[in-house]
Design an enzyme around this catalytic site. Structure first.
Site, PDB file in Angstrom:
ATOM      1  N   TYR A 137       0.820  -1.216   0.000  1.00 13.72           N
ATOM      2  CA  TYR A 137       0.000   0.000   0.000  1.00 13.72           C
ATOM      3  C   TYR A 137       0.853   1.265   0.000  1.00 13.72           C
ATOM      4  CZ  TYR A 137      -3.084   3.711   1.636  1.00 13.72           C
ATOM      5  OH  TYR A 137      -3.750   4.907   1.777  1.00 13.72           O
ATOM      6  N   LYS A 141       1.325   3.900  -3.163  1.00 14.92           N
ATOM      7  CA  LYS A 141       0.842   5.263  -2.960  1.00 14.92           C
ATOM      8  C   LYS A 141       1.969   6.283  -3.152  1.00 14.92           C
ATOM      9  CE  LYS A 141      -2.752   6.512  -1.788  1.00 14.92           C
ATOM     10  NZ  LYS A 141      -3.912   6.974  -2.606  1.00 14.92           N
TER      11      LYS A 141
END
Length: 333
Positions: A137, A141
C-alpha cells in the site's frame, strides 16, 4: 463547479460528495458499486473501474476538476492488485485530465509514503519519500503521489493530501478492525505510548474541498503535497480506547514489545506467503512499525496555502461518533 470524485461511495469519498453537494456543486462519483445514499443527495453515479481509462474518461467528461480518493488500502494482499488500482488508477485519472481538458486534480495520498519505520515527531513536507517499504500500500501510494505531483503543468494544477487514520461516523475500515480485535481479545499495544496524528472525517473532507478551491495551474499549492490532521497529536493508546469507549467496549491495557511484534509479523508473513492467503494476517512488519512508532506532523503548510483549519475537535468528533454508534452503528457491526 462540476467535480468527479473517484471512490465517491467510500468513507472519505462520500463525505466529500456530501460537502460539495451541500454548497451546490455538480458532483459525479465513479465507483465499482452503486450507493443509494449518493442518489439521495443528487450525486450522478457512474459504475466503473478507476484503473480503466475509458471508465474515468466517461465519468469525467464535462468536469472542471477531479478529486481522486479511490485506492486499494490494506496491510496485505497481491502486489499486482495494489499496483493496478493505486498506480494504474492514478495513471488513468491523469490521462482523463489531459484528454478531457480538466485543469484541477486533488489526489488523496497518505503520510505512510515518508514513514521509514522510525519515529516522526513534528515532521513537515521536507521529509523525503521512504526508500524501503514493508507493505504494498505505501509503496504504490508513493509512486502514485509522485506521478500526480510530476504532472503539474501550465494546463493542470495538481496537489496531494496526506490524511492519516480517518475516523468518525460511518467508518467502515478502521473502527470495525479495532472492534473485532478488541472483542476477540487480540488487541495489544506495542511498546511505550507514542503520539500519532488522526483526522476526523468531516475535517478530512473539508481539507479536500479547501484544496479544490485553491488548486489551479500556477497556484502556490500546485505541485505540492500536504499533511492534514486534527492538529492534535494523541497517543495511540488514548485514541484507540476513546474509540472503544464510544462503542461501549472496555479499554485495552495489555502490551507487547516492538521486537516481539516485528518477529510475529515476519512469521505471519512467511506463513501467509507459503499458503497463498490474501486476507490480512494478525500482524505484519508494516503494522508493527505503524503501531510502535510516533508519527505526527506539522500542518502549517496546509493552514497557510490551503486555508485548512480542523473545525471538529477530537472531543466533539467522539461525541458525534458515539451518537451515531448508538443510533445506527451497532446494527452494522
Amino acid at each position: 463547479m462540476k467535480v468527479l470524485v473517484t471512490g465517491g461511495g467510500g468513507f472519505l469519498g462520500s463525505a466529500i460528495c456530501r460537502l460539495l453537494r451541500t454548497r451546490g456543486d455538480d458532483v459525479v462519483s465513479l465507483s465499482r458499486s452503486r450507493y443509494p445514499a449518493l442518489d439521495t443527495i443528487g450525486v450522478r453515479q457512474v459504475q466503473g473501474d478507476v484503473a480503466l481509462l475509458d471508465s474515468v474518461l466517461s465519468a469525467s467528461r464535462g468536469c472542471d476538476a477531479i478529486i481522486h480518493t479511490a485506492a486499494l488500502a490494506g496491510i496485505w494482499g497481491k502486489a499486482d492488485d495494489f499496483s493496478r488500482t493505486n498506480i494504474g488508477g492514478t495513471v488513468a485519472v491523469l490521462g482523463a485530465c489531459e484528454l478531457n481538458g480538466i485543469g484541477k486534480l486533488v489526489h488523496t495520498s497518505t503520510p505512510s509514503v515518508v514513514h521509514a519505520g522510525h519515529d516522526i515527531e513534528g515532521g513537515n513536507e521536507s521529509l523525503p519519500y521512504s526508500t524501503q517499504f514493508n507493505a504494498h500500500y505505501p509503496a504504490t501510494k508513493a509512486v502514485s503521489e509522485q506521478r500526480v505531483l510530476a504532472a503539474n503543468s501550465p494546463k493542470l494544477g495538481t496537489l496531494a493530501l496526506r490524511p492519516h487514520l480517518i475516523w468518525g461516523p460511518g467508518d467502515n475500515h478502521l473502527l470495525p478492525r479495532i472492534l473485532s480485535r478488541a472483542k476477540s481479545g487480540r488487541l495489544r499495544f506495542i511498546g511505550p505510548p507514542k503520539k500519532i496524528d488522526t483526522i476526523y472525517i468531516d475535517n478530512a473532507a473539508q481539507a479536500h474541498v479547501d484544496a479544490l478551491d485553491r488548486i489551479a495551474p500556477g497556484a502556490v499549492c500546485a505541485g505540492k503535497a500536504y499533511f492534514i490532521s486534527q492538529d492534535q497529536p494523541i497517543t495511540l493508546d488514548d485514541m484507540v480506547n476513546r474509540l472503544l469507549r464510544c462503542c461501549g467496549q472496555p479499554p485495552v491495557t495489555k502490551r507487547i514489545s516492538p521486537a516481539i511484534a516485528k518477529l510475529a509479523g515476519k512469521m505471519f508473513e512467511a506463513v501467509y506467503r507459503v499458503s497463498g492467503r490474501h486476507d490480512d494476517p494478525p500482524m505484519t512488519v508494516f503494522l508493527a512499525e505503524q503501531l510502535s512508532t510516533a508519527h505526527w506532523f506539522n500542518i502549517g503548510a496546509a493552514k497557510r496555502d490551503l486555508g485548512y483549519l480542523p473545525a471538529v475537535s477530537i472531543v466533539e468528533g467522539m461525541s458525534r461518533l458515539q451518537a451515531w454508534w448508538q443510533q445506527d452503528g451497532q446494527s452494522r457491526a
